[in-house]
Design a protein around this motif. Sequence first.
Motif, PDB file in Angstrom:
ATOM      1  N   UNK A   6       1.396   1.771  -3.743  1.00 33.79           N
ATOM      2  CA  UNK A   6       0.388   2.792  -3.513  1.00 33.79           C
ATOM      3  C   UNK A   6       1.030   4.164  -3.520  1.00 33.79           C
ATOM      4  N   UNK A  39      -5.385  10.455   3.385  1.00 34.90           N
ATOM      5  CA  UNK A  39      -4.329   9.979   2.492  1.00 34.90           C
ATOM      6  C   UNK A  39      -3.190  10.987   2.406  1.00 34.90           C
ATOM      7  N   UNK A  60       0.838  -1.190   0.000  1.00 39.47           N
ATOM      8  CA  UNK A  60       0.000   0.000   0.000  1.00 39.47           C
ATOM      9  C   UNK A  60       0.878   1.246   0.000  1.00 39.47           C
ATOM     10  N   UNK A  61       2.035   1.147   0.646  1.00 34.85           N
ATOM     11  CA  UNK A  61       2.921   2.314   0.734  1.00 34.85           C
ATOM     12  C   UNK A  61       3.892   2.394  -0.436  1.00 34.85           C
ATOM     13  N   UNK A 118       0.278   7.188  -6.023  1.00 37.12           N
ATOM     14  CA  UNK A 118      -0.232   8.455  -5.512  1.00 37.12           C
ATOM     15  C   UNK A 118       0.677   9.608  -5.919  1.00 37.12           C
ATOM     16  N   UNK A 141      -5.757  16.465  -4.803  1.00 40.29           N
ATOM     17  CA  UNK A 141      -7.039  15.839  -5.157  1.00 40.29           C
ATOM     18  C   UNK A 141      -7.410  14.736  -4.173  1.00 40.29           C
ATOM     19  N   UNK A 142      -6.465  14.354  -3.316  1.00 40.70           N
ATOM     20  CA  UNK A 142      -6.755  13.244  -2.399  1.00 40.70           C
ATOM     21  C   UNK A 142      -7.336  13.749  -1.090  1.00 40.70           C
ATOM     22  N   UNK A 143      -7.960  12.795  -0.382  1.00 37.40           N
ATOM     23  CA  UNK A 143      -8.569  13.173   0.889  1.00 37.40           C
ATOM     24  C   UNK A 143      -7.508  13.452   1.939  1.00 37.40           C
ATOM     25  N   UNK A 182      -0.991  10.785   5.440  1.00 40.14           N
ATOM     26  CA  UNK A 182      -0.144   9.590   5.420  1.00 40.14           C
ATOM     27  C   UNK A 182       1.030   9.775   4.468  1.00 40.14           C
ATOM     28  N   UNK A 183       0.718  10.244   3.236  1.00 42.40           N
ATOM     29  CA  UNK A 183       1.760  10.274   2.214  1.00 42.40           C
ATOM     30  C   UNK A 183       2.559  11.583   2.195  1.00 42.40           C
TER      31      UNK A 183
END
Lengths: 273, 328, 262
Positions: free
Chosen positions: A192, A208, A188-189, A196, A203-205, A211-212
């Motif tokens: 993902x 997210x 995921x990281x 991302x 555009x991401x929530x 986290x990133x």
Amino acid sequence: MDKVADFRNDLAVALRIALLRIRGQMQYRASFWMQIVGNFFVNIAEVLVTWSLFQHFDNLGGWSLEEVILLHGLAMVTFSLGDTLSNGVQSVPQMIREGTFDRNLVRPMSVYLQSVVSEVSARHFGHLTQGVLLLGIGLATAPIEWSVGRIAYLPVIILSGTAFFTALFTVEAIFAFWTVNGVEAVNAFTYGGSDLGQYPLHIFRRGLRLIFLWLVPIGFMTYYPALYLLDRADPLGLPRAASFVAPLAALLFCLVIRFGWRAALRRYTSTGS
Amino acid sequence: MTTQIQARDLSKRFERHTRRAGMVGAMRGLFDRASETVTAVDAVSFDVARGEIVGYIGPNGAGKSTTIKMLTGVLTPSSGEATVAGFTPWSERRKLAQQIGVVFGQRTQLWWDLPLIESLELLQHVYRVPEQRFRENFTMAAELLELGSFLNTPVRQLSLGQRMRGDLAAALLHDPQVLYLDEPTIGLDLVAKTNIREFLAHLNREAGVTILLTTHDLADIERLCKRIIVIDHGHIVHDGDLARLRDKIATERTMTVDFDDPPTLDDQLETRGMRLLDQTGQRVRVAFERSRLTAPDVLTALTEYGSIRDMSIEEPSIESIIQHIYKA
Amino acid sequence: MRLYLELARTSFQQQFAYRAATLAGLFTNSIFGVMIASIFIAFYRSQGNDTVASWTPDQTVTLIWINQSLLMTVFIWGWWEVTRSIQSGAIVSELLKPFDYFSYWLSRDLGRAVAHFLLRGIPTFTVGAIFFDLLRPAGVAAAFGFLGSVTLAVMISFCLRFLSNLAGFWVLDHRGVSMMYVAIFNFFSGMLAPLDFLPDTVQTIARFLPFQAVLMVPNEIYLGRMPIWQGLGVQAIWIVLLTLLVKRILRAGEQKLVVQGG
């Protein structure tokens, strides 16, 4: 001082091992090229889909196709370089399962560097080639006001991102010392994260983004540097300096991972599995 | 005599997850897991002097490889102490690595895709062996192990015997003081086994290398080890030479007696502590515990069944003892 | 038949042992789901949230989550058992066993798929429903049609996986095959976006390929965009065709082994 000399020696030996092994693989020419070509195609679907979507939609969070391609390029080049450098480290879980990891512990050389060269493969060059192409297209077509600063910063972005992804791929190996089954979560990281990093962060929530940016700082590796290259304001409201923290964030991240790797080794030597 | 390997009350305990049986058990396993503590090595102590060859034997799972892993620095013990070549293995792993050679019979230390010669040359740099020293050691190993014909072959194409010889050479380039060998002759043919044993004996005699080896092969032990340490369920059950091992583990002797006439035996034999193995005509074979009866006791008892012409006593073969140990 | 049911049951049960893997997978699928859905939402916003290429924003987001949920159930990549046994040579004795080789693996795979539907599919979709406005099935019939369609999708995906495994008879290194397969699948299955967003020629090609029957068809049935019987029919045709193809290639592979003397 001893440690520095040791590390320099280890690095030289690792380089020597890697070069010899790549030369060895090139003797099996067909397989060598097929892997590179296969790897070139494996990620092309995503790029084609992005392009198709832009045929239906005007923009993505205000970004044009050319600008998104630039992000794709940055993320892909750094991801694939990190992937290549950490290829051996990624095979650590398998080495642990097969019991071949022990040999890295009975030689007078950095365990990490031994792991790095325990599996050397040129196959990620396919992915890298694709990244370089996209980055080239992005740099050529996106609206960039070239300046000395922007030209000079570009290699810094690439190096920071490469170091970052190399460290990120190490996380998977670190996890494997605790659980072989849960390793998938790290995807995921890694995957993902690189996915991302190919899109504008805003555009991401919120979840997210947090986290990133603050846990796995991929946002500081692609999005913020790209804001500088494109001379765009940050809709998320971070100061302009955020575009320049890439090297610092990468360094910090590497230090954290180094700590984790050491803990993992300590665990291995206390459980042997 | 200097001590090269010293182990004091070395213990290693592991946590193991256990799996429940059946469908309900499998579903329960999703939420909580049972675990248990396994003691792989339990307070093991021994000394190995410089230049000794010691056979470290025991059944699978007895704690052999766990001990070796602790003595190479791969594993940290749960308790106890050890010194190898002057270093504490697990806290001075890198320094120790410079002083030891390790060969695991089934797993190569060489680079799979490189020719043997390149693997050896890379190891020269890993161990930072001076060129002169490397040349000498390489020449010696290449000659004694007859590496010449396959030096340029990628390791993955080598036969098991060739690879083993390559691994041995690789473990020796840096003049290690201590050599750990895990099943060095496993899977090899007779000639290859003999060659490797001769090489190890030579190395030990000429260079004074201390060797600790695990093996299932009796011939390895007979040819190489004056001393063997037997481990079972994590405990050392024997430390000494082969003959003493026999005294300790094999307590049953066999007596073969030839009577003048075929005797008629009865169950009195059993009550006196003897066990009839077989009877063919005048010849009778009985087994007895050396701790309970002496040979004259048995002989006296047997004379009651007729006059005896001849007798012999057999000690159990070492082979059967080793088999016995590995079956335990 | 008893044997195959038993195989499916054991394989179903096995999946429950991997607790960490289940949670990890749920996490990964969810992160990807949130990511891809966010990208589409941002795209739609540039168009005033209108219907684009016949898909409403809600439909597209629902498709993204159904795909992430079904990913493990239909199990697209990472299964190389057959290639491995071809490479090790074990296939020779396996083919001689008193059961059908293809059905052996198919029943194991169906057992696995049911477990993954429960352990991975439903939880992932639930996560999606918490964070996004996902659509319900178009009706009771669509819901049951969807379940049937997923079952058929598993069988199609299994046939495709089995086929790419059989390439092991002719290709030495399966990594190349694996990469190609993933690339082709991702592009033509509707995995990354509804097929209607792709250029017309690509769509036409995709309609004649089996990959869309793995993901697009179950989605279209769920959303009520396709008559149930039409979807199931297309899938059934693919299963028949692919099974025949598998059997033929398996025979050709066997022949190759016989010629080479194993």
